[in-house]
Design a protein around this motif. Structure first.
Motif, PDB file in Angstrom:
ATOM      1  N   THR A  81       0.822  -1.302  -0.109  1.00 35.38           N
ATOM      2  CA  THR A  81      -0.217  -0.029   0.326  1.00 35.38           C
ATOM      3  C   THR A  81       0.570   1.433   0.151  1.00 35.38           C
ATOM      4  OG1 THR A  81       0.054  -0.134   2.566  1.00 35.38           O
ATOM      5  CG2 THR A  81      -2.181  -1.031   1.379  1.00 35.38           C
ATOM      6  N   GLU A  82       2.060   0.837  -0.355  1.00 27.71           N
ATOM      7  CA  GLU A  82       3.329   2.710  -0.756  1.00 27.71           C
ATOM      8  C   GLU A  82       3.351   2.773  -1.941  1.00 27.71           C
ATOM      9  OE1 GLU A  82       4.567   3.613   2.351  1.00 27.71           O
ATOM     10  OE2 GLU A  82       3.862   1.819   3.553  1.00 27.71           O
ATOM     11  N   PRO A  83       3.283   3.751  -1.793  1.00 31.65           N
ATOM     12  CA  PRO A  83       3.173   4.937  -3.060  1.00 31.65           C
ATOM     13  C   PRO A  83       4.644   4.500  -3.463  1.00 31.65           C
ATOM     14  CG  PRO A  83       2.148   6.052  -1.652  1.00 31.65           C
ATOM     15  CD  PRO A  83       2.596   4.785  -0.378  1.00 31.65           C
ATOM     16  N   GLY A  84       4.247   3.829  -5.069  1.00 34.43           N
ATOM     17  CA  GLY A  84       5.776   4.251  -5.647  1.00 34.43           C
ATOM     18  C   GLY A  84       5.731   2.739  -6.356  1.00 34.43           C
ATOM     19  N   THR A  85       5.253   1.906  -5.534  1.00 33.55           N
ATOM     20  CA  THR A  85       5.273   0.352  -5.552  1.00 33.55           C
ATOM     21  C   THR A  85       4.129  -0.602  -5.301  1.00 33.55           C
ATOM     22  OG1 THR A  85       7.230   0.137  -3.446  1.00 33.55           O
ATOM     23  CG2 THR A  85       5.767  -1.652  -3.752  1.00 33.55           C
ATOM     24  N   MET A  86       2.505   0.040  -4.741  1.00 32.72           N
ATOM     25  CA  MET A  86       1.882  -0.740  -4.821  1.00 32.72           C
ATOM     26  C   MET A  86       0.990  -0.624  -6.540  1.00 32.72           C
ATOM     27  SD  MET A  86      -1.452   1.904  -3.522  1.00 32.72           S
ATOM     28  CE  MET A  86      -1.622   2.837  -3.861  1.00 32.72           C
ATOM     29  N   MET A  87       0.668  -1.890  -6.857  1.00 33.05           N
ATOM     30  CA  MET A  87      -0.276  -1.956  -8.679  1.00 33.05           C
ATOM     31  C   MET A  87      -1.869  -2.755  -7.708  1.00 33.05           C
ATOM     32  SD  MET A  87       1.347  -0.493 -10.938  1.00 33.05           S
ATOM     33  CE  MET A  87       2.614   0.206 -11.134  1.00 33.05           C
ATOM     34  N   PRO A  88      -2.403  -1.096  -8.347  1.00 36.93           N
ATOM     35  CA  PRO A  88      -2.869  -0.042  -9.262  1.00 36.93           C
ATOM     36  C   PRO A  88      -2.341   0.171  -8.276  1.00 36.93           C
ATOM     37  CG  PRO A  88      -5.042  -1.672  -9.273  1.00 36.93           C
ATOM     38  CD  PRO A  88      -3.919  -2.769  -8.915  1.00 36.93           C
ATOM     39  N   GLU A  89      -1.959   2.087  -8.889  1.00 37.80           N
ATOM     40  CA  GLU A  89      -0.974   2.846  -8.313  1.00 37.80           C
ATOM     41  C   GLU A  89      -2.481   3.462  -7.882  1.00 37.80           C
ATOM     42  OE1 GLU A  89       1.402   4.449 -10.842  1.00 37.80           O
ATOM     43  OE2 GLU A  89       1.319   4.153 -12.628  1.00 37.80           O
ATOM     44  N   ILE A  90      -3.362   3.193  -8.858  1.00 31.63           N
ATOM     45  CA  ILE A  90      -4.340   5.121  -8.097  1.00 31.63           C
ATOM     46  C   ILE A  90      -5.857   3.867  -7.900  1.00 31.63           C
ATOM     47  CG2 ILE A  90      -5.912   6.534  -9.120  1.00 31.63           C
ATOM     48  CD1 ILE A  90      -4.075   6.818 -11.327  1.00 31.63           C
ATOM     49  N   GLY A  91      -6.381   4.247  -6.901  1.00 37.20           N
ATOM     50  CA  GLY A  91      -7.564   3.935  -6.831  1.00 37.20           C
ATOM     51  C   GLY A  91      -7.835   3.279  -5.831  1.00 37.20           C
ATOM     52  N   ARG A  92      -7.039   3.167  -5.240  1.00 38.32           N
ATOM     53  CA  ARG A  92      -6.478   1.951  -3.419  1.00 38.32           C
ATOM     54  C   ARG A  92      -6.066   2.640  -2.680  1.00 38.32           C
ATOM     55  NH1 ARG A  92      -2.869  -1.685  -2.192  1.00 38.32           N
ATOM     56  NH2 ARG A  92      -1.617  -2.084  -4.036  1.00 38.32           N
ATOM     57  N   SER A  93      -6.475   2.475  -1.065  1.00 31.50           N
ATOM     58  CA  SER A  93      -5.198   2.572  -0.264  1.00 31.50           C
ATOM     59  C   SER A  93      -5.451   1.203   0.936  1.00 31.50           C
ATOM     60  CB  SER A  93      -5.868   3.462   0.498  1.00 31.50           C
ATOM     61  OG  SER A  93      -6.181   5.250   0.131  1.00 31.50           O
ATOM     62  N   THR A  94      -6.002   0.724   0.463  1.00 26.55           N
ATOM     63  CA  THR A  94      -6.022  -1.020   1.322  1.00 26.55           C
ATOM     64  C   THR A  94      -5.476  -2.313   0.253  1.00 26.55           C
ATOM     65  OG1 THR A  94      -8.415  -1.279   0.775  1.00 26.55           O
ATOM     66  CG2 THR A  94      -7.578  -0.358   2.923  1.00 26.55           C
ATOM     67  N   ALA A  95      -5.766  -3.204   0.865  1.00 29.91           N
ATOM     68  CA  ALA A  95      -5.065  -4.291  -0.170  1.00 29.91           C
ATOM     69  C   ALA A  95      -6.390  -5.160  -0.465  1.00 29.91           C
ATOM     70  CB  ALA A  95      -3.912  -5.005   0.561  1.00 29.91           C
ATOM     71  N   ASP A  96      -6.779  -6.280  -1.398  1.00 33.40           N
ATOM     72  CA  ASP A  96      -7.679  -6.583  -2.552  1.00 33.40           C
ATOM     73  C   ASP A  96      -6.830  -8.185  -1.436  1.00 33.40           C
ATOM     74  OD1 ASP A  96      -8.968  -8.160  -2.646  1.00 33.40           O
ATOM     75  OD2 ASP A  96      -9.708  -7.212  -4.916  1.00 33.40           O
ATOM     76  N   HIS A  97      -7.070  -8.462  -0.248  1.00 33.13           N
ATOM     77  CA  HIS A  97      -6.802  -9.846   0.337  1.00 33.13           C
ATOM     78  C   HIS A  97      -7.785 -10.759  -0.292  1.00 33.13           C
ATOM     79  CE1 HIS A  97      -5.072  -7.876   3.337  1.00 33.13           C
ATOM     80  NE2 HIS A  97      -5.769  -6.446   3.746  1.00 33.13           N
ATOM     81  N   GLU A  98      -8.195 -11.078  -1.253  1.00 34.92           N
ATOM     82  CA  GLU A  98      -8.802 -12.403  -1.364  1.00 34.92           C
ATOM     83  C   GLU A  98      -8.080 -12.197  -2.536  1.00 34.92           C
ATOM     84  OE1 GLU A  98     -11.292 -10.811   1.668  1.00 34.92           O
ATOM     85  OE2 GLU A  98     -10.950  -9.835   0.202  1.00 34.92           O
ATOM     86  N   ALA A  99      -8.183 -10.968  -3.560  1.00 33.97           N
ATOM     87  CA  ALA A  99      -7.574 -10.930  -4.631  1.00 33.97           C
ATOM     88  C   ALA A  99      -6.244 -11.529  -4.787  1.00 33.97           C
ATOM     89  CB  ALA A  99      -7.390  -9.725  -5.576  1.00 33.97           C
ATOM     90  N   ILE A 100      -5.418 -11.357  -4.098  1.00 34.66           N
ATOM     91  CA  ILE A 100      -3.812 -11.298  -3.645  1.00 34.66           C
ATOM     92  C   ILE A 100      -3.728 -12.807  -3.072  1.00 34.66           C
ATOM     93  CG2 ILE A 100      -2.341 -11.422  -2.026  1.00 34.66           C
ATOM     94  CD1 ILE A 100      -2.923  -8.320  -1.206  1.00 34.66           C
TER      95      ILE A 100
END
Length: 381
Positions: A344-363
């Motif tokens: 959830t770190e800017p510059g690392t997370m993908m998608p880079e826009i549209g989320r501040s949390t992680a999609d645990h089920e998708a991961i």
């Protein structure tokens, strides 16, 4: 089910009360969402206006576990054209709306929202039951003479109106689940970020050469599914054709379809590819904003180097987690893609826009998909 159908009928009958006809604004940025008269709050419900048709996606794009009510409206006599792969061809005058909302957390504060996949108390489709949901934002995507334009609106605390938010907004919220599970806390504080207009355009510009904005979700493979309308369950493409909003729809047996990524009965590969397609494919395609990476995650990409299998990243550093390849068959924890989905770190997370949390089920899904892949990668020194 009978009670649900009755509620839908009541919602439909209650629609349009006190609502002026839908307004197509050929230019400018109306100050209020209600200036469009697409969806409005009346009598304790978020109601859809006459001619405003709800729709859904087989696999939705993840936005911090928000629920979404999607609608489409066209001027009288206008009609779109079927496209087998690309976004359906919608005429000038088309207005899409997407309302992001959460079920209210039981006995919680206004900032507490439920993390749940259960839509049963939302009554999304013909309207939303305001006592059970908190409205966050509504995005308008309108097809004007000069092309598509995205216009964001944020709902007030009174839940009566949404106002123009050209520069976006940040809303502190807390996701609340029934209980902690699999390392996911029962309560998770986060900042819900409403994108500004330029960020909306960056995601919706699927061709980075002309950078023209287009809808992302309404492709045949995403909306080829049944939907429970007030008059019963129908295939969405056939329904759009029936109401005059879509022409040229072929026999459904010939129409592509992404599966529901959350359906455990669907094949693992199909589920993972469907999630990557809708969540990542609008950038990671041969013409998209991320085309320089050489990584393509759209529907139909061969399972080879182009999909990320044994493909090294175009740049090293923070975004790779010191991993060598986007996908290492059989080794999800050594692969870049799940690493970036988890962050959830800017510059690392993908998608880079549209989320501040992680999609645990998708991961978990993407990791299971990679773990099941045969083969190995060779690291060259």
């Amino acid at each position: 089910m009978q009670g649900f159908a009755l509620l839908l009928a009541l919602l439909l009958a209650g629609c349009q009360r006190g609502m002026q006809p839908v307004a197509f604004h050929a230019e400018g940025r109306p100050a209020k969402l209600s200036d469009w008269h697409v969806v409005e709050v009346h009598d304790g419900q978020l109601q859809l206006n006459d001619g405003v048709v709800p729709y859904d996606l087989n696999t939705p794009l993840f936005t911090d576990y928000a629920h979404k009510l999607r609608t489409i409206w066209m001027p009288k006599g206008a009609s779109g054209k079927y496209q087998p792969v690309d976004t359906l061809d919608f005429p000038v005058g088309t207005v899409f709306s997407k309302t992001f909302y959460y079920p209210r957390a039981a006995d919680g504060k206004f900032s507490d929202v439920a993390r749940t996949a259960d839509y049963s108390r939302d009554f999304a489709g013909q309207g939303l039951e305001m006592a059970n949901v908190r409205l966050i934002e509504t995005r308008i995507l309108v097809h004007r003479q000069n092309g598509w334009e995205a216009i964001p609106y944020v709902w007030n605390d009174a839940q009566t109106e949404a106002t123009l938010a050209r520069t976006g907004a940040v809303l502190p919220l807390t996701l609340v689940a029934a209980s902690a599970r699999d390392g996911i806390p029962a309560r998770e504080d986060f900042n819900y970020v409403v994108p500004d207009e330029s960020q909306c355009a960056s995601c919706h510009a699927q061709d980075w050469i002309d950078r023209k904005v287009h809808p992302i979700g309404p492709k045949a493979r995403h909306i080829n599914k049944n939907y429970l309308y007030a008059d019963g369950e129908h295939n969405q493409l056939e329904h759009l054709a029936k109401v005059g909003y879509l022409g040229g729809v072929p026999a459904l047996a010939t129409v592509p379809r992404d599966v529901d990524a959350g359906d455990p009965k669907a094949p693992l590969d199909a589920r993972a590819r469907a999630w990557l397609d809708i969540n990542c494919g609008h950038c990671h395609n041969p013409n998209g904003a991320a085309n320089t990476t050489g990584l393509s995650l759209i529907h139909g990409t061969p399972e080879n180097h182009e999909l990320g299998i044994c493909k090294p990243p175009t740049a090293a550093g923070q975004g790779t987690g010191n991993h060598f390849f986007d996908i290492v068959p059989g080794q999800p924890d050594a692969s870049i893609i799940p690493y970036r989905l988890t962050s959830t770190e800017p510059g690392t997370m993908m998608p880079e826009i549209g989320r501040s949390t992680a999609d645990h089920e998708a991961i978990a899904l993407i990791k299971a998909w990679i773990a099941a892949m045969p083969g190995t990668c060779t690291v060259l020194h």
